[in-house]
Design a protein around this motif. Structure first.
Motif, short mmCIF file in Angstrom:
data_model
loop_
_atom_site.label_atom_id
_atom_site.label_comp_id
_atom_site.label_asym_id
_atom_site.label_seq_id
_atom_site.Cartn_x
_atom_site.Cartn_y
_atom_site.Cartn_z
N TRP A 33 1.64 -3.82 2.68
CA TRP A 33 2.66 -3.02 1.89
C TRP A 33 2.73 -3.64 0.65
CZ3 TRP A 33 7.33 -3.88 -0.40
CH2 TRP A 33 8.05 -2.76 -0.94
N GLU A 34 2.94 -4.90 0.49
CA GLU A 34 3.37 -5.68 -0.70
C GLU A 34 1.77 -5.47 -1.55
OE1 GLU A 34 5.31 -7.61 -2.58
OE2 GLU A 34 7.12 -7.17 -1.31
N ARG A 37 1.33 -2.12 -3.00
CA ARG A 37 2.40 -1.82 -4.09
C ARG A 37 1.67 -1.82 -5.53
NH1 ARG A 37 7.70 -4.31 -5.39
NH2 ARG A 37 6.60 -6.11 -5.34
N GLN A 40 4.00 -1.91 -8.44
CA GLN A 40 4.83 -0.71 -8.60
C GLN A 40 5.84 -1.09 -7.65
OE1 GLN A 40 4.18 1.75 -10.64
NE2 GLN A 40 2.45 0.60 -11.11
N ASN A 41 7.20 -0.23 -7.83
CA ASN A 41 8.20 -0.50 -6.76
C ASN A 41 7.74 -0.18 -5.31
OD1 ASN A 41 10.25 -0.85 -8.79
ND2 ASN A 41 10.50 1.05 -9.23
N PHE A 42 7.00 0.95 -5.37
CA PHE A 42 6.66 1.19 -3.66
C PHE A 42 5.21 1.92 -3.68
CE2 PHE A 42 10.98 2.41 -4.80
CZ PHE A 42 11.70 1.90 -3.82
N PRO A 43 4.66 1.50 -2.68
CA PRO A 43 3.31 2.35 -2.78
C PRO A 43 3.27 3.71 -2.42
CG PRO A 43 3.53 1.13 -0.84
CD PRO A 43 4.63 0.70 -1.62
N ARG A 117 14.44 -1.01 -0.60
CA ARG A 117 13.61 -2.47 0.07
C ARG A 117 13.35 -2.31 1.31
NH1 ARG A 117 16.97 -7.05 1.26
NH2 ARG A 117 19.20 -6.18 1.34
N GLY A 146 6.71 6.65 -7.56
CA GLY A 146 7.16 5.31 -7.90
C GLY A 146 8.40 5.11 -7.76
#
Length: 159
Positions: A33-34, A37, A40-43, A117, A146
């Protein structure tokens, strides 16, 4: 896959303590996941490639975030359904067979959404029906723009 770093170690107290006690596949999912990303804040959901997640597919779930803090399972792996004793695809967390667990899962999904988060939970619970729940679950936010979280990606393992 790189190991969990100090930057990403805020998932839970166990993860913060050098990942002692955390399921390796959940740490791998978090690292995946990291990487997706890409600063970005989130994928986005489209960044997630199911073929790259073979290591966790049976324990994987994908949840749609609906208006009004509602959640609907879009996809659940075979182990997720086995753990909960029901095929959750198309259902809400409130459809989980044990009311205490259903309520707790709903609360934890809400917290992941509002905290914006990743969240890792190690749960030990005895339901009023006598069922014993002891599992580790990772929840990871996804966003198409995002900013607005519209899905949760996660994995769950019995302890």
């Amino acid at each position: 896959m790189s190991p969990l770093t100090a930057e990403t170690a805020s998932l839970c107290a166990r993860c913060h303590a050098g990942a002692a006690g955390c399921k390796q596949h959940l740490l791998q999912l978090h690292n995946y996941w990291e990487a997706k990303r890409n600063r970005q804040n989130f994928p986005r959901r489209t960044d997630i490639e199911p073929l790259e997640l073979g290591f966790i597919l049976p324990n994987l779930f994908l949840v749609d975030v609906l208006p009004g803090l509602e959640f609907r399972y879009r996809l659940t792996g075979t182990e997720v359904d086995e753990i909960h004793g029901i095929n959750l695809t198309g259902k809400s967390p409130m459809d989980i067979r044990t009311p205490e667990v259903a309520s707790l899962v709903q609360q934890q999904y809400e917290a992941a959404l509002l905290d914006r988060r990743p969240r890792c939970d190690h749960l030990k619970l005895v339901g009023t029906d006598g069922s014993f729940w002891h599992y580790e679950r990772l929840i990871l936010p996804l966003s198409e723009d995002g900013h607005t979280i519209n899905m949760l990606l996660g994995g769950i393992y019995l302890d």
